[in-house]
Design a protein around this motif. Structure first.
Motif, mmCIF file in Angstrom:
data_model
loop_
_atom_site.group_PDB
_atom_site.id
_atom_site.type_symbol
_atom_site.label_atom_id
_atom_site.label_comp_id
_atom_site.label_asym_id
_atom_site.label_seq_id
_atom_site.Cartn_x
_atom_site.Cartn_y
_atom_site.Cartn_z
ATOM 1 N N TRP A 5 0.831 -1.208 0.000
ATOM 2 C CA TRP A 5 0.000 0.000 0.000
ATOM 3 C C TRP A 5 0.871 1.265 0.000
ATOM 4 N N ILE A 6 2.084 1.125 0.516
ATOM 5 C CA ILE A 6 2.997 2.278 0.529
ATOM 6 C C ILE A 6 3.317 2.711 -0.897
ATOM 7 N N GLY A 7 3.558 1.726 -1.773
ATOM 8 C CA GLY A 7 3.840 2.034 -3.164
ATOM 9 C C GLY A 7 2.664 2.728 -3.836
ATOM 10 N N VAL A 35 6.500 4.328 -10.788
ATOM 11 C CA VAL A 35 7.295 4.529 -9.564
ATOM 12 C C VAL A 35 6.638 3.845 -8.382
ATOM 13 N N GLY A 36 5.317 3.969 -8.277
ATOM 14 C CA GLY A 36 4.594 3.346 -7.161
ATOM 15 C C GLY A 36 4.694 1.832 -7.184
ATOM 16 N N ALA A 37 4.613 1.250 -8.379
ATOM 17 C CA ALA A 37 4.701 -0.208 -8.493
ATOM 18 C C ALA A 37 6.077 -0.711 -8.079
ATOM 19 N N VAL A 38 7.116 -0.010 -8.515
ATOM 20 C CA VAL A 38 8.482 -0.419 -8.164
ATOM 21 C C VAL A 38 8.711 -0.284 -6.660
ATOM 22 N N ILE A 39 8.275 0.836 -6.088
ATOM 23 C CA ILE A 39 8.427 1.028 -4.632
ATOM 24 C C ILE A 39 7.606 -0.007 -3.869
ATOM 25 N N GLY A 40 6.480 -0.390 -4.447
ATOM 26 C CA GLY A 40 5.612 -1.372 -3.787
ATOM 27 C C GLY A 40 6.112 -2.797 -3.871
ATOM 28 N N GLY A 41 7.226 -3.024 -4.599
ATOM 29 C CA GLY A 41 7.818 -4.352 -4.623
ATOM 30 C C GLY A 41 7.714 -5.091 -5.933
ATOM 31 N N GLY A 301 -4.499 7.139 -18.521
ATOM 32 C CA GLY A 301 -3.578 7.360 -17.410
ATOM 33 C C GLY A 301 -4.215 7.045 -16.074
ATOM 34 N N ALA A 302 -5.475 7.453 -15.917
ATOM 35 C CA ALA A 302 -6.191 7.172 -14.668
ATOM 36 C C ALA A 302 -6.406 5.670 -14.494
ATOM 37 N N GLY A 303 -6.648 4.970 -15.612
ATOM 38 C CA GLY A 303 -6.802 3.518 -15.539
ATOM 39 C C GLY A 303 -5.532 2.851 -15.061
ATOM 40 N N ALA A 304 -4.376 3.368 -15.499
ATOM 41 C CA ALA A 304 -3.093 2.794 -15.086
ATOM 42 C C ALA A 304 -2.897 2.908 -13.589
ATOM 43 N N ILE A 305 -3.100 4.122 -13.050
ATOM 44 C CA ILE A 305 -2.864 4.286 -11.605
ATOM 45 C C ILE A 305 -3.977 3.621 -10.799
ATOM 46 N N GLY A 306 -5.169 3.508 -11.421
ATOM 47 C CA GLY A 306 -6.230 2.736 -10.779
ATOM 48 C C GLY A 306 -5.842 1.276 -10.672
ATOM 49 N N GLY A 307 -5.154 0.775 -11.713
ATOM 50 C CA GLY A 307 -4.661 -0.605 -11.675
ATOM 51 C C GLY A 307 -3.634 -0.808 -10.588
ATOM 52 N N LEU A 308 -2.778 0.198 -10.359
ATOM 53 C CA LEU A 308 -1.791 0.118 -9.281
ATOM 54 C C LEU A 308 -2.476 0.014 -7.923
ATOM 55 N N ILE A 309 -3.459 0.892 -7.699
ATOM 56 C CA ILE A 309 -4.145 0.897 -6.402
ATOM 57 C C ILE A 309 -4.931 -0.392 -6.204
ATOM 58 N N PRO A 315 -6.718 -0.845 -0.858
ATOM 59 C CA PRO A 315 -8.165 -0.992 -0.659
ATOM 60 C C PRO A 315 -8.512 -1.828 0.578
ATOM 61 N N LYS A 316 -7.774 -2.937 0.783
ATOM 62 C CA LYS A 316 -8.037 -3.769 1.959
ATOM 63 C C LYS A 316 -7.747 -3.011 3.249
ATOM 64 N N LEU A 317 -6.710 -2.164 3.204
ATOM 65 C CA LEU A 317 -6.373 -1.355 4.378
ATOM 66 C C LEU A 317 -7.502 -0.379 4.695
ATOM 67 N N PHE A 318 -8.063 0.241 3.661
ATOM 68 C CA PHE A 318 -9.180 1.156 3.857
ATOM 69 C C PHE A 318 -10.368 0.431 4.474
ATOM 70 N N VAL A 319 -10.687 -0.729 3.923
ATOM 71 C CA VAL A 319 -11.804 -1.515 4.436
ATOM 72 C C VAL A 319 -11.580 -1.866 5.894
ATOM 73 N N SER A 320 -10.361 -2.285 6.229
ATOM 74 C CA SER A 320 -10.036 -2.656 7.607
ATOM 75 C C SER A 320 -10.182 -1.466 8.555
ATOM 76 N N LEU A 321 -9.698 -0.316 8.121
ATOM 77 C CA LEU A 321 -9.791 0.884 8.961
ATOM 78 C C LEU A 321 -11.242 1.272 9.221
ATOM 79 N N ILE A 322 -12.072 1.202 8.167
ATOM 80 C CA ILE A 322 -13.483 1.553 8.314
ATOM 81 C C ILE A 322 -14.200 0.552 9.215
ATOM 82 N N GLN A 323 -13.854 -0.742 9.046
ATOM 83 C CA GLN A 323 -14.501 -1.779 9.862
ATOM 84 C C GLN A 323 -14.168 -1.636 11.345
ATOM 85 N N HIS A 324 -12.966 -1.134 11.636
ATOM 86 C CA HIS A 324 -12.555 -0.974 13.033
ATOM 87 C C HIS A 324 -12.934 0.392 13.607
ATOM 88 N N SER A 325 -13.571 1.208 12.808
ATOM 89 C CA SER A 325 -14.056 2.505 13.292
ATOM 90 C C SER A 325 -15.574 2.442 13.389
#
Length: 433
Positions: A5-7, A35-41, A301-309, A315-325
């Motif tokens: 998710w950091i990437g 850049v995000g994909a490479v940083i993300g591993g 371009g938006a589709g590309a970065i949407g694919g990265l996210i 997305p799972k992190l967001f879901v987890s945060l919302i579920q615990h709030s």
């Protein structure tokens, strides 16, 4: 391949920063993705796969947007949009100047004209009326921009197409569902503009002269109002065939499966013939396609970065945060639309990012696809008019405003978008969702 998710966060942040520094939005989004994909591993091969998968995910939207270029080209190049706007203002009269200006911008945006172009079309009329009625340019812009926002969520424009396709819906479903929020947005625009009539610099003949110098010459032989309305009328009728059949249980109409990809070009061509401008078919379609090119590239371009996210753990992190709030997961839809559109200063780019990146997460909370589409779509109108986007500067020039004067309308435009988002969230997130 799942990246960290950091990437995804770094890639999105980099893309936004590059857009703010005026690098071409398409390159900004693609570079942020890489850049995000490479940083993300991800390795280079996996990075390429992420970019390709992301861009492929928006191809359905791209095809429909290109098809919409025929309708847009006909409405803009033939003068039909100008005729509709002028007729509305003339019929309502100067007594209801604010209402007529907001309504005319809403209508011509709703029939397929891009919102910046809609403001450009109505701006000369607004300045002329404003100089006679002593109305401030701030009030005029709030009326035009607010009316345009209301029309934009019920139009066959790229943003509505993206919202529908992002959640697997028919274009007509989203247009119909957005109608009541749009009416509230129109009402808010009229109210705010009325309160601002005497606030700021009053419109003058000099403003009109200044923008006339840059105005494109009107086409010869403008159509009548009856001819001008044929294109949007045919589009609306064809788009509503299936929904009407479903509502009234009419078997023949229920079986009609006409996609926007067919409907919008057909409506444009029929309208062109009704206006007796068939000989201009090549010119109108060429210009319509040209107007869609930038939109299509940004969607890729938006589709590309949407694919990265989507391929990250974000997305799972967001879901987890919302579920615990204690926050309802329903709010993820409008918030995603607001944040993504604010980041890119674009309604259509914001919608495609929000649906591509958080669509599955939103649905995982039990939100119905139609409710999700409406909340994301209206949310994308809240802060899509920031200075790092094209709309801000186009509308400033249209009203002969400097950047300082243009900034004063941002809060009021936000209020219009927020009104539509709140209404949509109440209706589809909690009442009927």
């Amino acid at each position: 391949m799942t990246v960290s998710w950091i990437g995804a966060v770094v890639g999105l942040a980099l893309a936004i920063i590059l857009i703010l520094y005026k690098l071409n939005p398409v390159y900004s989004l693609l570079l942020g993705t890489i850049v995000g994909a490479v940083i993300g591993g991800a390795n280079m091969v996996q990075t390429t796969d992420i970019v390709v998968a992301g861009t492929q995910s928006v191809m359905g939207t791209v095809v429909r947007v290109l098809a919409a270029g025929v309708l847009a080209g006909v409405m803009m190049e033939s003068g039909a949009a100008n005729v509709i706007a002028k007729t509305i203002v003339e019929k309502l009269g100067e007594r209801f100047a604010i209402v007529s200006l907001a309504l005319s911008t809403m209508v011509i945006t709703a029939v397929g004209v891009f919102i910046p172009v809609a403001v450009l079309i109505v701006a000369p009329i607004a300045l002329e009326v404003g100089s006679r009625m002593k109305i401030s340019k701030l009030a005029l812009l709030v009326a035009l921009s607010g009316g345009g926002k209301a029309g934009n969520i019920i139009s066959p424009n790229p943003n509505t197409i993206a919202a529908a396709h992002g959640f697997g819906l028919e274009l007509s479903d989203v247009m119909i569902a957005d109608f009541i929020p749009a009416l509230f947005g129109l009402a808010m625009a009229i109210l705010l503009a009325t309160l601002l009539k005497s606030k700021g610099e009053i419109a003058s003949k000099e403003d009109l002269i200044a923008i006339k110098a840059d105005e494109q010459p009107a086409p010869e032989h403008l159509p009548s109002f009856g001819q001008a309305i044929v294109t949007p009328l045919v589009a609306v009728v064809l788009l509503l065939l299936n929904p009407i059949g479903s509502i009234f249980k009419i078997g023949i109409l229920e079986k009609v499966q006409l996609d926007a990809m067919y409907i919008l070009p057909i409506a444009g061509l029929i309208g062109m013939l009704a206006m007796k401008k068939g000989r201009y078919v090549l010119a109108y379609t060429k210009n319509g396609m040209a107007r869609m090119t930038d939109v299509v590239l940004i969607l890729i371009g938006a589709g590309a970065i949407g694919g990265l996210i989507t391929s990250s753990t974000l997305p799972k992190l967001f879901v987890s945060l919302i579920q615990h709030s204690e926050i309802s997961g329903t709010f993820l839809a409008p918030v995603a639309g607001i944040l993504m559109a604010a980041a890119t200063a674009s309604t259509s780019t914001g919608v495609i990012l929000a649906t591509g990146s958080f669509g599955k997460s939103i649905l995982s909370f039990g939100v119905a696809p139609l409710a999700a589409a409406v909340m994301v779509h209206t949310g994308a109108t809240v802060i899509d008019h920031l200075p790092h986007g094209n709309y801000f500067h186009v509308t400033a020039n249209a009203m002969n405003m400097d950047l300082s004067a243009r900034m004063k309308s941002v809060a009021y435009e936000t209020a219009v978008g927020l009104t539509m988002t709140v209404v949509a969230t109440i209706m589809y997130g909690f009442m009927f969702g």
